[in-house]
Design an enzyme around this catalytic site. Structure first.
Site, PDB file in Angstrom:
ATOM      1  N   ARG A  82       0.828  -1.232   0.000  1.00 43.21           N
ATOM      2  CA  ARG A  82       0.000   0.000   0.000  1.00 43.21           C
ATOM      3  C   ARG A  82       0.855   1.272   0.000  1.00 43.21           C
ATOM      4  NH1 ARG A  82      -2.082  -3.638  -1.167  1.00 43.21           N
ATOM      5  NH2 ARG A  82      -3.826  -4.746  -0.223  1.00 43.21           N
ATOM      6  N   CYS A  98     -10.781  -0.997   3.694  1.00 42.53           N
ATOM      7  CA  CYS A  98     -10.078  -1.257   4.957  1.00 42.53           C
ATOM      8  C   CYS A  98      -9.483   0.046   5.475  1.00 42.53           C
ATOM      9  CB  CYS A  98      -8.972  -2.287   4.747  1.00 42.53           C
ATOM     10  SG  CYS A  98      -9.651  -3.929   4.490  1.00 42.53           S
ATOM     11  N   GLU A 146      -4.789   3.174   6.889  1.00 46.57           N
ATOM     12  CA  GLU A 146      -4.455   3.035   5.459  1.00 46.57           C
ATOM     13  C   GLU A 146      -5.124   4.185   4.694  1.00 46.57           C
ATOM     14  OE1 GLU A 146      -5.022  -0.923   3.770  1.00 46.57           O
ATOM     15  OE2 GLU A 146      -5.902  -0.004   1.997  1.00 46.57           O
TER      16      GLU A 146
HETATM   17  C1  LIG Z   1     -15.847  -0.960  -0.956  1.00 53.03           C
HETATM   18  C2  LIG Z   1     -14.369  -0.696  -1.042  1.00 53.03           C
HETATM   19  C3  LIG Z   1     -13.492  -1.738  -1.274  1.00 53.03           C
HETATM   20  C4  LIG Z   1     -12.117  -1.508  -1.334  1.00 53.03           C
HETATM   21  N1  LIG Z   1     -11.296  -2.563  -1.563  1.00 53.03           N
HETATM   22  C5  LIG Z   1      -9.960  -2.367  -1.646  1.00 53.03           C
HETATM   23  C6  LIG Z   1      -9.070  -3.459  -1.890  1.00 53.03           C
HETATM   24  O1  LIG Z   1      -9.480  -4.602  -2.063  1.00 53.03           O
HETATM   25  N2  LIG Z   1      -7.738  -3.192  -1.947  1.00 53.03           N
HETATM   26  C7  LIG Z   1      -7.235  -1.926  -1.780  1.00 53.03           C
HETATM   27  O2  LIG Z   1      -6.008  -1.760  -1.856  1.00 53.03           O
HETATM   28  N3  LIG Z   1      -8.055  -0.877  -1.547  1.00 53.03           N
HETATM   29  C8  LIG Z   1      -9.392  -1.063  -1.476  1.00 53.03           C
HETATM   30  N4  LIG Z   1     -10.228  -0.005  -1.235  1.00 53.03           N
HETATM   31  C9  LIG Z   1      -9.646   1.341  -0.988  1.00 53.03           C
HETATM   32  C10 LIG Z   1      -9.509   2.218  -2.244  1.00 53.03           C
HETATM   33  O3  LIG Z   1     -10.398   1.819  -3.269  1.00 53.03           O
HETATM   34  C11 LIG Z   1      -8.078   2.215  -2.783  1.00 53.03           C
HETATM   35  O4  LIG Z   1      -7.164   2.748  -1.836  1.00 53.03           O
HETATM   36  C12 LIG Z   1      -7.909   2.984  -4.083  1.00 53.03           C
HETATM   37  O5  LIG Z   1      -6.604   2.801  -4.554  1.00 53.03           O
HETATM   38  C13 LIG Z   1      -8.207   4.491  -3.992  1.00 53.03           C
HETATM   39  O6  LIG Z   1      -8.378   4.981  -5.321  1.00 53.03           O
HETATM   40  P1  LIG Z   1      -9.188   6.329  -5.620  1.00 53.03           P
HETATM   41  O7  LIG Z   1      -9.108   6.608  -7.073  1.00 53.03           O
HETATM   42  O8  LIG Z   1     -10.539   6.261  -5.030  1.00 53.03           O
HETATM   43  O9  LIG Z   1      -8.288   7.357  -4.833  1.00 53.03           O
HETATM   44  P2  LIG Z   1      -8.764   8.545  -3.878  1.00 53.03           P
HETATM   45  O10 LIG Z   1      -9.445   7.980  -2.683  1.00 53.03           O
HETATM   46  O11 LIG Z   1      -9.476   9.552  -4.670  1.00 53.03           O
HETATM   47  O12 LIG Z   1      -7.352   9.116  -3.431  1.00 53.03           O
HETATM   48  C14 LIG Z   1      -6.511   8.349  -2.587  1.00 53.03           C
HETATM   49  C15 LIG Z   1      -5.126   9.006  -2.570  1.00 53.03           C
HETATM   50  O13 LIG Z   1      -4.572   8.888  -3.886  1.00 53.03           O
HETATM   51  C16 LIG Z   1      -4.221  10.182  -4.399  1.00 53.03           C
HETATM   52  N5  LIG Z   1      -4.504  10.169  -5.842  1.00 53.03           N
HETATM   53  C17 LIG Z   1      -5.628   9.731  -6.456  1.00 53.03           C
HETATM   54  N6  LIG Z   1      -5.489   9.876  -7.796  1.00 53.03           N
HETATM   55  C18 LIG Z   1      -4.274  10.419  -8.008  1.00 53.03           C
HETATM   56  C19 LIG Z   1      -3.554  10.824  -9.172  1.00 53.03           C
HETATM   57  N7  LIG Z   1      -4.067  10.694 -10.409  1.00 53.03           N
HETATM   58  N8  LIG Z   1      -2.328  11.357  -9.020  1.00 53.03           N
HETATM   59  C20 LIG Z   1      -1.779  11.497  -7.784  1.00 53.03           C
HETATM   60  N9  LIG Z   1      -2.417  11.160  -6.655  1.00 53.03           N
HETATM   61  C21 LIG Z   1      -3.640  10.608  -6.761  1.00 53.03           C
HETATM   62  C22 LIG Z   1      -5.121  11.151  -3.646  1.00 53.03           C
HETATM   63  O14 LIG Z   1      -4.535  12.451  -3.643  1.00 53.03           O
HETATM   64  C23 LIG Z   1      -5.194  10.507  -2.276  1.00 53.03           C
HETATM   65  O15 LIG Z   1      -4.072  10.866  -1.479  1.00 53.03           O
HETATM   66  C24 LIG Z   1     -11.607  -0.202  -1.173  1.00 53.03           C
HETATM   67  C25 LIG Z   1     -12.501   0.871  -0.955  1.00 53.03           C
HETATM   68  C26 LIG Z   1     -13.863   0.624  -0.897  1.00 53.03           C
HETATM   69  C27 LIG Z   1     -14.814   1.777  -0.664  1.00 53.03           C
END
Ligand SMILES: Cc1cc2nc3c(=O)[nH]c(=O)nc-3n(C[C@H](O)[C@H](O)[C@H](O)COP(=O)(O)OP(=O)(O)OC[C@H]3O[C@@H](n4cnc5c(N)ncnc54)[C@H](O)[C@@H]3O)c2cc1C
Length: 288
Positions: free
Chosen positions: A162, A210, A280
């Site tokens: 992560r 998580c 996380e």
């Molecule tokens: C139901 C559910 C299930 C999930 N299951 C998992 C799982 O199985 N495994 C897992 O690892 N995670 C899981 N997650 C957590 C989450 O989906 C991940 O951490 C995912 O990578 C976040 O992506 P996002 O586009 O939503 O990022 P955001 O939440 O929008 O941003 C997260 C971070 O990334 C940065 N960021 C986003 N896009 C960019 C970009 N283009 N450039 C630079 N920085 C950026 C943001 O600034 C922020 O700091 C889950 C979440 C939910 C709600």
């Protein structure tokens, strides 16, 4: 001021937790060149910015964000030579997992059901069931805080559990190239993983996945469960009864409620099992 900025946009509408006050300014970016211009503008005007994907790993403050939130909507997706994929950072990570598996390409089956953008998944090195994003990534186009575009190889990006080097950098991931391999059972594997996810996680509730990282050699979910915390709540924030590492917004919960619950879980797990649980999720301060 940049003419395309929206003023006072509620961040609760852009977070899967459904929590957060208003961003002072907000913009949706659809092209890499536009992302470069916006970041350059922030740099020259000294305007704090935050790059947002699907908000599935963010806890925004009730006070919002006193700066510009840049919503990444760069969502092209092309198949390239040698089973490669060239994809915009705003493309849905879940859709990418489904589409590639349907085409018999293996490597991103675990992505189906993670409600992320490709950029967010790379930033967090998202993973599940023993796979993670970096394992099939080859390179990333990154726009730095001055608006300059760089092509970065995976080897430069310090990936671990992560974690990616982007968590220490200022700028935005614009696109990525993945290298997949043809495999007959890819679609079957993807469907099984998705089915498991839906059966074991509160998938349709307001969560951010998580909340805590797994400590080395232990499961955060199991530690929370064994501390008797399932169903415990602070205000409208509750520990899921289905999966203890998921904290749920059961209604119109505030970030204060959620932060209180996070602290309560940390305190009880420390008292009962001696582990320090680290979040996380990304907690985004207002900046004011
Ligand atoms: C139901 C559910 C299930 C999930 N299951 C998992 C799982 O199985 N495994 C897992 O690892 N995670 C899981 N997650 C957590 C989450 O989906 C991940 O951490 C995912 O990578 C976040 O992506 P996002 O586009 O939503 O990022 P955001 O939440 O929008 O941003 C997260 C971070 O990334 C940065 N960021 C986003 N896009 C960019 C970009 N283009 N450039 C630079 N920085 C950026 C943001 O600034 C922020 O700091 C889950 C979440 C939910 C709600």
């Amino acid at each position: 001021m940049y003419s395309n900025f929206t003023k006072s946009k509620l961040l609760s509408e852009h977070s899967t937790f459904g929590i957060g006050g208003a961003a002072r300014y907000f913009i949706e970016v659809k092209e890499i060149s536009e992302l470069q211009k916006v970041l350059h503008f922030c740099f020259s005007e000294k305007l704090p910015f935050f790059v947002l994907g699907k908000g599935s790993n963010c806890l925004f403050s009730d006070d919002g964000f006193d700066g510009l939130v840049i919503l990444n909507k760069i969502d092209f997706c092309h198949e390239i030579e040698n089973h490669g994929i060239y994809v915009g950072a705003g493309f849905s990570f879940s859709l990418l997992g489904m589409q590639t598996a349907r085409r018999g390409l293996s490597g991103l089956e675990f992505a189906a059901g993670i409600p992320a953008t490709v950029g967010g998944a790379i930033f967090m090195n998202a993973g599940a069931q023993g796979s993670d994003t970096q394992s099939v990534l080859s390179e990333v186009e990154f726009v730095d805080e001055k608006g300059e575009l760089h092509l970065l190889k995976k080897e430069e990006l310090e990936f671990s559990y992560r974690f990616s080097a982007f968590q220490k950098m200022k700028g935005a991931i614009a696109s990525a190239r993945f290298c997949l391999s043809p495999q007959e059972g890819a679609r079957k594997k993807q469907l099984e993983l998705l089915d498991y996810r839906i059966r074991t996680q509160p998938y349709h509730e307001k969560t951010a996945g998580c909340v805590f990282r797994n400590p080395v050699g232990a499961s955060a979910g199991l530690l929370i469960d064994n501390s008797g915390l399932k169903g415990v709540h602070c205000g409208l924030a509750k520990v899921s009864e289905m999966h203890a590492n998921f904290l749920v917004n059961t209604g119109t919960c505030t970030s204060k409620d959620m932060l209180e619950l996070i602290q309560l879980v940390q305190k009880k797990v420390k008292e009962q099992h001696g582990y320090d649980l680290e979040p996380e999720i990304r907690v985004i301060e207002c900046q004011r």
